[in-house]
Scaffold this motif. Sequence first.
Motif, PDB file in Angstrom:
ATOM      1  N   ALA A  44       0.813  -1.324  -0.029  1.00 60.42           N
ATOM      2  CA  ALA A  44      -0.071   0.326  -0.305  1.00 60.42           C
ATOM      3  C   ALA A  44       0.610   1.671  -0.007  1.00 60.42           C
ATOM      4  N   PHE A  45       1.539   0.992   0.994  1.00 52.87           N
ATOM      5  CA  PHE A  45       3.195   2.228   1.153  1.00 52.87           C
ATOM      6  C   PHE A  45       3.861   2.736  -0.344  1.00 52.87           C
ATOM      7  N   ASP A  48       0.880   4.416  -2.153  1.00 52.56           N
ATOM      8  CA  ASP A  48       0.988   5.563  -2.444  1.00 52.56           C
ATOM      9  C   ASP A  48       2.043   6.127  -2.351  1.00 52.56           C
ATOM     10  N   LEU A  51       1.513   7.990  -5.877  1.00 55.53           N
ATOM     11  CA  LEU A  51       0.454   8.580  -6.015  1.00 55.53           C
ATOM     12  C   LEU A  51       1.073  10.148  -5.826  1.00 55.53           C
ATOM     13  N   ASN A 112     -11.789   4.335   3.068  1.00 53.35           N
ATOM     14  CA  ASN A 112     -10.585   6.089   2.441  1.00 53.35           C
ATOM     15  C   ASN A 112      -9.686   4.892   1.124  1.00 53.35           C
ATOM     16  N   ALA A 113      -9.999   3.801   1.338  1.00 52.52           N
ATOM     17  CA  ALA A 113      -9.186   2.683  -0.369  1.00 52.52           C
ATOM     18  C   ALA A 113     -10.406   2.669  -1.001  1.00 52.52           C
ATOM     19  N   ARG A 137      -3.329  12.336  -4.119  1.00 57.59           N
ATOM     20  CA  ARG A 137      -3.009  12.455  -3.433  1.00 57.59           C
ATOM     21  C   ARG A 137      -3.729  12.556  -1.828  1.00 57.59           C
ATOM     22  N   ALA A 140      -3.398   8.945  -0.945  1.00 51.83           N
ATOM     23  CA  ALA A 140      -2.304   8.657  -0.398  1.00 51.83           C
ATOM     24  C   ALA A 140      -1.770   9.200   0.640  1.00 51.83           C
ATOM     25  N   SER A 143      -3.855   7.566   3.568  1.00 51.27           N
ATOM     26  CA  SER A 143      -3.895   5.760   3.512  1.00 51.27           C
ATOM     27  C   SER A 143      -2.068   5.443   4.234  1.00 51.27           C
ATOM     28  N   ILE A 144      -1.248   6.989   4.731  1.00 52.88           N
ATOM     29  CA  ILE A 144      -0.318   6.339   5.128  1.00 52.88           C
ATOM     30  C   ILE A 144      -0.730   6.915   6.592  1.00 52.88           C
TER      31      ILE A 144
END
Length: 160
Positions: A44-45, A48, A51, A112-113, A137, A140, A143-144
Amino acid sequence: MQQLNVFEWLGNTALAISIRDSPWLFPIIETAHIIGFIVLVGSAFLFDLRLLGVAKKISVKDVADYVLPWSRWSLLVVAPTGFLLFMSEAEALSHNWVFGLKLVLILTALINAGLFHQFTFRSADRWSHSQTPMAARAAALISITLWLSVISCGRFIAYL
């Protein structure tokens, strides 16, 4: 009539007792959970970061096609191992506010995803290699932040 405490019942199942009492089961399950989480959050990172503008030579779509299946498949490890860990300490964890926060953060990260893929990502074919839309962005960064918070909560559960 006595009220049924689901967490107490869950923690007293044969499986929960076996996990709790075994010198090997809990650490093995926890290790599998952590490895699965590394794959989930790591992939995922990577997505992200793309992005956010890292590795602009690679299209967002190509990065997604490569790393996101790893995230999805890792859920097949993380969810059951997390549940097994939970059930071995269900009564205590049901009263732990950090554990509750961790679950809320995970749910928020998944929402969120889901929203990102349902709406923003649909137009990824048309995005420039050099610039992703502000909504992508923002998703992302959210998410982070959420996944770092989940990891932090996971570590703090034992201490708070």
